[in-house]
Design an enzyme around this catalytic site. Structure first.
Site, PDB file in Angstrom:
ATOM      1  N   HIS A 117     -13.935  19.330  26.791  1.00 14.77           N
ATOM      2  CA  HIS A 117     -12.552  19.360  27.277  1.00 14.77           C
ATOM      3  C   HIS A 117     -11.691  20.052  26.213  1.00 14.77           C
ATOM      4  O   HIS A 117     -11.880  21.234  25.957  1.00 14.77           O
ATOM      5  CB  HIS A 117     -12.093  17.940  27.565  1.00 14.77           C
ATOM      6  CG  HIS A 117     -10.812  17.828  28.336  1.00 14.77           C
ATOM      7  ND1 HIS A 117     -10.164  18.904  28.894  1.00 14.77           N
ATOM      8  CD2 HIS A 117     -10.034  16.751  28.633  1.00 14.77           C
ATOM      9  CE1 HIS A 117      -9.062  18.499  29.511  1.00 14.77           C
ATOM     10  NE2 HIS A 117      -8.957  17.200  29.361  1.00 14.77           N
ATOM     11  N   HIS A 170     -15.934  27.183  34.344  1.00 11.86           N
ATOM     12  CA  HIS A 170     -14.969  26.097  34.484  1.00 11.86           C
ATOM     13  C   HIS A 170     -15.341  25.279  35.708  1.00 11.86           C
ATOM     14  O   HIS A 170     -15.824  25.821  36.708  1.00 11.86           O
ATOM     15  CB  HIS A 170     -13.545  26.648  34.629  1.00 11.86           C
ATOM     16  CG  HIS A 170     -12.480  25.625  34.426  1.00 11.86           C
ATOM     17  ND1 HIS A 170     -12.095  24.740  35.413  1.00 11.86           N
ATOM     18  CD2 HIS A 170     -11.715  25.339  33.341  1.00 11.86           C
ATOM     19  CE1 HIS A 170     -11.140  23.967  34.938  1.00 11.86           C
ATOM     20  NE2 HIS A 170     -10.892  24.292  33.698  1.00 11.86           N
ATOM     21  N   ASP A 193     -10.071  28.499  27.009  1.00 14.04           N
ATOM     22  CA  ASP A 193     -10.469  28.212  25.635  1.00 14.04           C
ATOM     23  C   ASP A 193     -10.967  29.448  24.893  1.00 14.04           C
ATOM     24  O   ASP A 193     -11.026  29.451  23.659  1.00 14.04           O
ATOM     25  CB  ASP A 193     -11.592  27.156  25.616  1.00 14.04           C
ATOM     26  CG  ASP A 193     -11.189  25.883  26.336  1.00 14.04           C
ATOM     27  OD1 ASP A 193     -10.127  25.345  25.992  1.00 14.04           O
ATOM     28  OD2 ASP A 193     -11.925  25.443  27.236  1.00 14.04           O
TER      29      ASP A 193
END
Length: 448
Positions: free
Chosen positions: A284, A323, A380
């Site tokens: 996460h 994702h 990210d």
């Protein structure tokens, strides 16, 4: 009418309405209406059926008006506004207001709310002592978790266990807490940064940023507190954009944790602490830190093909790609990639990791192995390069993620307590029991 018989689809002319027909053991049928693409789990229970859904991959425990995601199309909306427009035109403080209230603030609301956030940019004494008690080499997220729990002990007036369950029914109180939490959260993050970077040398301006003087007030306050307030305005704004992009993302793991904890009646600060624990995980909020370490381990773009071959052979893990929701390019990743280039140019930096990242993206997206699995860069992938350019170490990246996500947490906390759709029930999932049938214990009782 469209009828789904035993979960198989039967099409008809009247497509606007669907039902699910489930045969029962008593030779009767349960007819369940489909609304908003869902059937009510309680109706399935009446038919003697549970839904087995590890990880809640297709379960909707609530209705929400905050964020919308279309993962196949790569669409993300904040209260109906495309994320691209919000990131380009709205600063983080106003984004937090938008997520919480549903509409952008007018000029007076924006000024007053920014003032509230700035006034609450501080650390209460008990939190300061908790941070100081931690080892300077402790992970910042562990410190943040403890600091938020300590903050809750310093605010008994907001604790339902101490003052009664009705305390959060006051809508004005919840609105006031938005400014308190945003300001205080940023203050704690700054305190933690200075604690774990005791060797950091920076300069802070004696004149604090104000809503009138800074187009990125929240980020400017934070950066100024850690001795980085003299960074170019474009860099300060870039951090603000990152916070906007991280502000909310529907029912992700940490936000779902926030809602589940709130359902028990726990105080806000304990719920926030639990959300930080969820965000800490490398799958996460910790993923940004993991991406930078991965890029550093590749060392040069010439090694990218060999690295991707190891990924295919399951000898290495590709971080920052794929994702749970998106089956397309994460719209936030496109924006962050552009911001990364702008920041490096502004700061006159030549980070070799961005060349590795771009080559990794190029090669992966031309490889059928990754394309067929719909593995595209996510939020990210480039975030760590920006954080690193500003001067943050990888272990601090998840704190910066939390600094943005707290706006979404507060909005979901408020929406849960508003309870517009009568959904405020304590979270208590079911299980599928596969253990032994009832059996007799023949062992002789031990004497006490």
């Amino acid at each position: 009418m469209e009828i789904i018989d035993c979960l198989s689809v039967s099409k008809s002319v009247e497509k606007e309405k669907r039902v699910v027909i489930i045969p029962n053991s008593n030779e009767k049928e349960s007819i369940l209406e489909v609304e908003h693409g869902c059937i009510q789990a309680s109706k399935l229970a009446q038919a003697g059926i549970k839904v087995y859904d590890p990880g809640y991959t297709n379960t909707a425990p609530c209705t929400s008006k905050i964020t919308y995601i279309d993962g196949n199309a790569g669409v993300l909306l904040y209260r109906g506004y495309p994320i691209e427009d919000v990131a380009a035109k709205v600063q983080f403080v106003d984004t937090a207001w938008l997520l919480f209230h549903g509409e952008l603030p007018n000029r007076d609301e924006s000024r007053d709310f920014a003032h509230s956030v700035a006034q609450n940019f501080k650390v209460v004494p008990v939190v300061s002592r908790i941070v100081d008690a931690m080892d300077s080499d402790a992970h910042p997220m562990g410190i943040l978790t403890a600091a938020l729990a300590a903050w809750g002990t310093a605010t008994p007036q907001y604790n339902p266990a101490l003052v009664g369950n009705a305390v959060y029914e006051n809508a004005q109180l919840r609105e006031n807490l938005l400014g308190v939490v945003l300001g205080g959260f940023a203050g704690i993050a700054a305190k933690i940064f200075l604690h774990v970077h005791s060797d950091h040398v920076g300069s802070s301006s004696d004149v604090l940023p104000s809503a009138d003087s800074s187009p990125a007030l929240f980020s400017h306050l934070f950066l100024n507190a850690i001795g980085k307030g003299d960074l170019p305005p474009s860099v300060i704004r870039a951090l603000d954009v990152l916070l906007v992009l991280h502000a909310d993302h529907e029912l992700n793991c940490s936000t779902a944790t926030l809602r589940q904890l709130t359902s028990s009646g726990v105080d806000l600060f304990s719920a926030l602490s639990g959300s930080v624990c969820a965000l800490y995980g490398p799958l996460h909020g910790g993923a940004t830190e993991a991406v930078l370490k991965m890029l550093a381990s590749i060392k040069s773009k010439e090694n990218v093909p060999d690295f991707l071959l190891k990924v295919k052979n399951r000898e290495a893990k590709l971080m920052g790609f794929g994702h749970r929701v998106y089956r397309n390019y994460d719209p936030r990743a496109k924006l962050i990639r552009q911001v990364a280039h702008e920041i490096l140019q502004t700061l006159h930096q030549s980070n070799p990791l961005i060349a590795i990242a771009e080559d990794l993206e190029r090669v992966a997206l031309s490889d059928e192995y990754f394309v067929s699995r719909k593995l595209y860069p996510n939020v990210d992938f480039y975030s760590g390069i920006i954080y690193s350019a500003i001067g943050f170490k990888p272990e601090f990246f998840p704190v910066l993620f939390a600094l943005g996500r707290v706006a979404g947490w507060m909005s979901h906390w408020n929406e849960f307590l508003q309870d517009e759709y009568n959904e405020k029930k304590i979270a208590r999932p079911q299980q599928v029991y596969l253990g032994p049938e009832p059996r007799t214990l023949y062992r002789q009782s031990s004497k006490l």
